[in-house]
Design a protein around this motif. Structure first.
Motif, PDB file in Angstrom:
ATOM      1  N   VAL A 125      24.920  11.888 -30.239  1.00  0.00           N
ATOM      2  CA  VAL A 125      24.401  13.262 -30.292  1.00  0.00           C
ATOM      3  C   VAL A 125      23.412  13.482 -29.155  1.00  0.00           C
ATOM      4  O   VAL A 125      23.479  14.494 -28.445  1.00  0.00           O
ATOM      5  CB  VAL A 125      23.752  13.553 -31.670  1.00  0.00           C
ATOM      6  N   LEU A 126      22.527  12.526 -28.946  1.00  0.00           N
ATOM      7  CA  LEU A 126      21.521  12.695 -27.884  1.00  0.00           C
ATOM      8  C   LEU A 126      22.201  12.773 -26.509  1.00  0.00           C
ATOM      9  O   LEU A 126      21.829  13.592 -25.668  1.00  0.00           O
ATOM     10  CB  LEU A 126      20.502  11.543 -27.954  1.00  0.00           C
ATOM     11  N   LYS A 127      23.232  11.933 -26.316  1.00  0.00           N
ATOM     12  CA  LYS A 127      23.942  11.952 -25.022  1.00  0.00           C
ATOM     13  C   LYS A 127      24.649  13.285 -24.789  1.00  0.00           C
ATOM     14  O   LYS A 127      24.930  13.646 -23.655  1.00  0.00           O
ATOM     15  CB  LYS A 127      24.974  10.815 -24.978  1.00  0.00           C
ATOM     16  N   SER A 128      24.968  14.005 -25.882  1.00  0.00           N
ATOM     17  CA  SER A 128      25.684  15.279 -25.723  1.00  0.00           C
ATOM     18  C   SER A 128      24.763  16.410 -25.249  1.00  0.00           C
ATOM     19  O   SER A 128      25.235  17.482 -24.872  1.00  0.00           O
ATOM     20  CB  SER A 128      26.347  15.678 -27.050  1.00  0.00           C
ATOM     21  N   ILE A 129      23.456  16.171 -25.287  1.00  0.00           N
ATOM     22  CA  ILE A 129      22.507  17.218 -24.862  1.00  0.00           C
ATOM     23  C   ILE A 129      22.258  17.054 -23.356  1.00  0.00           C
ATOM     24  O   ILE A 129      21.930  15.959 -22.897  1.00  0.00           O
ATOM     25  CB  ILE A 129      21.180  17.112 -25.659  1.00  0.00           C
TER      26      ILE A 129
END
Ligand code: 13P
Ligand code: SF4
Length: 300
Positions: free
Chosen positions: A132-136
């Motif tokens: 999820v963090l990498k998707s931001i």
């Protein structure tokens, strides 16, 4: 007739599905149709199509099940089972932060109330937080709430600065480097697995920092035969049950989440008999809180 049989009979009559978190009491795990971490339980609740779900876990997890399966009746057998960490992000404070920081993405651990989820951009669990963090997009300002330990651990691993809400899990925060070192000197050579909610100084001593589901997968496939488990001790019951050829050492003092242990077999039986207490959320809350949860589930 024993209480376990009564529960199974009523469950069939009601066409109910019993979901339980990995930290619940052994007898609850044994009575459940599915035992999992918070991510796996969300997916099950979304996909099960059962008219009745009996959710054995803390309140935010039962709320998530209701949000993802709004047409099902979701029973939370003991409504006093809450998560103190989730309660550390209160609606007025999150509202104020949102108003004062319009350009910041609010990334909320799934350990938040349904009301808080209506105000955030995306959710994560410890099982998918990295993805999820990498998707931001890089450079985007992020506020991670409410678990500062999980936020710090992720931030360090992915080299992504984030603002952190000052919340914590009382159970995991009590695990200190000294406690881990003591276990490691008791079982030299064992692999140390800790939960991502532990303080970074504890994570630094571990071989792996994972979600509860991640620890189960890791222990199953690792060649090692001995593991030190740095999380709530309910997980050790499942680890031992599923890996009879391996050994698992729980920490001393034993990490216990008193809220997860509040759900008893009596509570489950009465919930099935009385069809109460049910999770009730306003339609508007369900609709708004579903968006950040669905964004996270699309990540899988
Ligand atoms: P998991 O998502 O790893 O099951 O963790 C939930 C939780 O509340 C841990 O304290
Ligand atoms: Fe909440 Fe901690 Fe209990 Fe998990 S172990 S439910 S984060 S209090």
């Amino acid at each position: 007739m024993g209480i376990e049989t009564e529960i199974q009979q009523l469950k069939q009559q009601r066409q109910a599905l019993i979901l339980a978190h990995n930290y619940t009491l052994p007898e609850i795990q044994d009575a459940a149709d599915f035992v999992g971490d918070s991510l796996e339980l969300s997916v099950r609740a979304r996909d099960c199509q059962a008219p009745l779900i009996v959710f054995c876990g803390v309140r935010f997890m039962a709320e998530t099940a209701k949000i993802l399966s709004p047409d099902s009746v979701v029973l939370h057998p003991n409504p006093r089972a809450g998560c103190p960490m989730a309660d550390m992000a209160e609606v007025p404070a999150v509202e104020r932060y949102r108003r004062d920081n319009p350009g910041t993405v609010l990334l909320a651990y799934v350990n938040t109330t349904a009301a808080v989820k209506t105000m955030v951009d995306i959710c994560c669990t410890s099982g998918n937080a990295e993805a999820v963090l990498k998707s931001i997009p890089a450079g985007q300002k992020i506020m991670f709430l409410p678990d500062a330990n999980l936020g710090r651990n992720l931030s360090a691993k992915l080299a992504r600065p984030m603002e952190l809400w000052p919340g914590f899990c009382p159970t995991h925060n009590r695990i200190t480097p000294e406690i881990i070192r003591k276990a490691q000197s008791q079982w030299p050579g064992a692999l140390t697995l800790v939960h991502l909610e532990c303080h970074p100084s504890v994570v630094a001593l571990a071989d792996q920092a994972l979600s509860t589901g991640g620890m189960l997968k890791y222990a199953r496939s690792a060649a090692s035969k001995r593991f030190i488990i740095g999380t709530e001790s309910g997980l050790v019951y499942r680890l031992k049950k599923e890996n009879p050829d391996k050994e698992f050492l729980t920490l001393s003092p034993e990490p216990l989440c008193p809220n997860m242990k509040k759900i008893s077999l009596d509570d489950v039986l009465f919930a099935l008999r009385d069809l109460a207490p049910a999770v009730e959320l306003p339609g508007e809350v369900i609709e708004k809180a579903r968006r950040p949860i669905e964004k996270m589930l699309a990540m899988k």
